[in-house]
Design an enzyme around this catalytic site. Structure first.
Site, PDB file in Angstrom:
ATOM      1  N   ASP A 132      44.306  38.071  42.790  1.00  0.00           N
ATOM      2  CA  ASP A 132      43.056  37.857  41.997  1.00  0.00           C
ATOM      3  C   ASP A 132      42.294  37.147  43.104  1.00  0.00           C
ATOM      4  O   ASP A 132      42.472  36.612  43.761  1.00  0.00           O
ATOM      5  CB  ASP A 132      43.543  37.183  40.346  1.00  0.00           C
ATOM      6  CG  ASP A 132      42.005  36.596  40.033  1.00  0.00           C
ATOM      7  OD1 ASP A 132      41.249  37.456  39.677  1.00  0.00           O
ATOM      8  OD2 ASP A 132      42.152  35.498  39.803  1.00  0.00           O
ATOM      9  N   ASP A 155      38.758  35.481  41.630  1.00  0.00           N
ATOM     10  CA  ASP A 155      37.865  34.327  41.224  1.00  0.00           C
ATOM     11  C   ASP A 155      38.802  33.309  40.490  1.00  0.00           C
ATOM     12  O   ASP A 155      39.407  33.792  39.527  1.00  0.00           O
ATOM     13  CB  ASP A 155      36.826  34.963  40.277  1.00  0.00           C
ATOM     14  CG  ASP A 155      35.452  35.500  40.875  1.00  0.00           C
ATOM     15  OD1 ASP A 155      35.242  36.741  40.489  1.00  0.00           O
ATOM     16  OD2 ASP A 155      35.012  34.817  41.861  1.00  0.00           O
TER      17      ASP A 155
HETATM   18  C1  XBP Z   1      36.767  36.945  37.183  1.00  0.00           C
HETATM   19  C2  XBP Z   1      35.655  37.366  36.366  1.00  0.00           C
HETATM   20  C3  XBP Z   1      34.495  37.758  37.136  1.00  0.00           C
HETATM   21  C4  XBP Z   1      33.600  36.691  37.575  1.00  0.00           C
HETATM   22  C5  XBP Z   1      32.080  36.975  37.640  1.00  0.00           C
HETATM   23  O1  XBP Z   1      37.191  37.798  38.084  1.00  0.00           O
HETATM   24  O2  XBP Z   1      35.893  37.838  35.264  1.00  0.00           O
HETATM   25  O3  XBP Z   1      33.660  38.588  35.946  1.00  0.00           O
HETATM   26  O4  XBP Z   1      33.814  35.747  36.439  1.00  0.00           O
HETATM   27  O5  XBP Z   1      31.925  38.196  38.536  1.00  0.00           O
HETATM   28  P1  XBP Z   1      38.753  37.727  38.559  1.00  0.00           P
HETATM   29  P2  XBP Z   1      31.073  39.379  37.968  1.00  0.00           P
HETATM   30  O6  XBP Z   1      39.270  39.105  37.986  1.00  0.00           O
HETATM   31  O7  XBP Z   1      38.567  37.825  40.187  1.00  0.00           O
HETATM   32  O8  XBP Z   1      39.274  36.406  38.182  1.00  0.00           O
HETATM   33  O9  XBP Z   1      29.859  38.856  37.402  1.00  0.00           O
HETATM   34  O10 XBP Z   1      30.809  40.141  38.937  1.00  0.00           O
HETATM   35  O11 XBP Z   1      31.944  40.032  36.827  1.00  0.00           O
HETATM   36 MG    MG Z   2      40.721  34.874  38.140  1.00  0.00          MG
END
Ligand code: XBP
Ligand code: MG
Length: 273
Positions: free
Chosen positions: A7, A9
């Protein structure tokens, strides 16, 4: 174990503070009196995907308008502002990779394992984060990438993991996923991929039942794991440890459902250095 699936973020890097700052900068630029503090954002993160998150929040504050015919268009425009601010922040300051990430990607590449990405974030965000750490050719380090562009249906749906498995041509049991949130854990498990969870500052309170292990982070020799529970050891997770956990999980699938190994249990079963 033939592939590691990360993953982004909260897992590759603790990026959600930068996302939060970008959302608030977009609200200010758009002349909205919205402001998300960390407590509110921690709850909003239960909605994966920035556009989905914006629409969800709008519905809670101005339900009528959010149901209007141009709501989707307005959300897309606001999200584009946010993405520009996020990319600017990444270029100005960047966000460090979490402990163990660069080391394990190197170890995996050297051992001939494939490394993939399964994220709900926008492709441009991924480029902004990873270009800073792996250079302009960062994509060469990853055998498959699933993101908001390849997979519109966000976590906890398994779609992005199924997309990555399809690209890799591998069965779920041949892979190991790394996540920071319950949404991500549920998505990977729904795709039948065993998961190691390293909670982020925004998700530490979430329920990670079903994870193969829950650890503060993956550690490095210069950034050892200090267990969440009182313990005397300082360690890091290497590929041999991950192979051992993965073998345990795929030999006894119920073990993955048994619940997370805590740091002490993980210590007992791992080849800690
Ligand atoms: C986490 C998310 C993303 C980010 C924001 O992604 O849910 O929406 O919070 O990015 P991950 P965007 O699956 O990598 O944990 O505004 O581009 O959605
Ligand atoms: Mg994440």
């Amino acid at each position: 174990m033939q592939a590691l699936i990360f993953d982004v973020d909260g897992t590759l890097a603790d990026t959600e503070t930068a996302h939060l700052q970008a959302f608030n900068a977009a609200f200010a630029e758009a002349g909205l009196d919205w402001f998300w503090d960390e407590a509110l954002y921690s709850g909003l993160l239960k909605v994966a995907g920035g556009k989905e998150r914006l629409l969800h929040y709008w519905r809670t504050v101005e339900c009528e308008e959010a149901a209007g015919p141009r709501a989707r268009e307005a959300v897309d425009a606001l999200h584009a502002l946010k993405t520009r601010h996020y990319i600017e922040r990444m270029r100005e300051r960047g966000v460090p990779l979490r402990p163990g990430i660069a080391r394990l990607i190197d170890e995996a590449n050297e051992a001939g394992l494939r490394v993939a990405i399964a994220t709900t974030t926008t492709p441009a965000n991924l480029d902004a984060l990873l270009r800073a750490h792996f250079g302009a050719t960062w994509r060469h380090r990853f055998a498959a990438i699933g993101d908001a562009a390849t997979t519109p249906t966000k976590k906890p749906a398994p779609d992005v993991y199924r997309h990555v498995l399809d690209q890799l041509g591998l069965q779920p049991a041949a892979c190991l996923a790394f996540e920071d949130s319950r949404n991500g854990l549920l998505a990977a498990r729904a795709a039948r991929v065993p998961v190691v969870v390293t909670p982020s500052t925004f998700t530490a309170h979430e329920d990670f039942d079903g994870a193969l292990a829950v650890l503060p982070h993956l550690g490095d020799p210069h950034a050892p794991i200090v267990p969440m529970v009182h313990g005397e050891w300082h360690r890091w997770v290497d590929l041999a440890t991950l192979r051992r956990w993965h073998e345990e999980a795929t030999r006894r699938p119920d073990s993955a459902a048994r619940g997370a190994l805590n740091a002490d249990q993980a210590n007992a079963s791992a080849s800690w250095r």
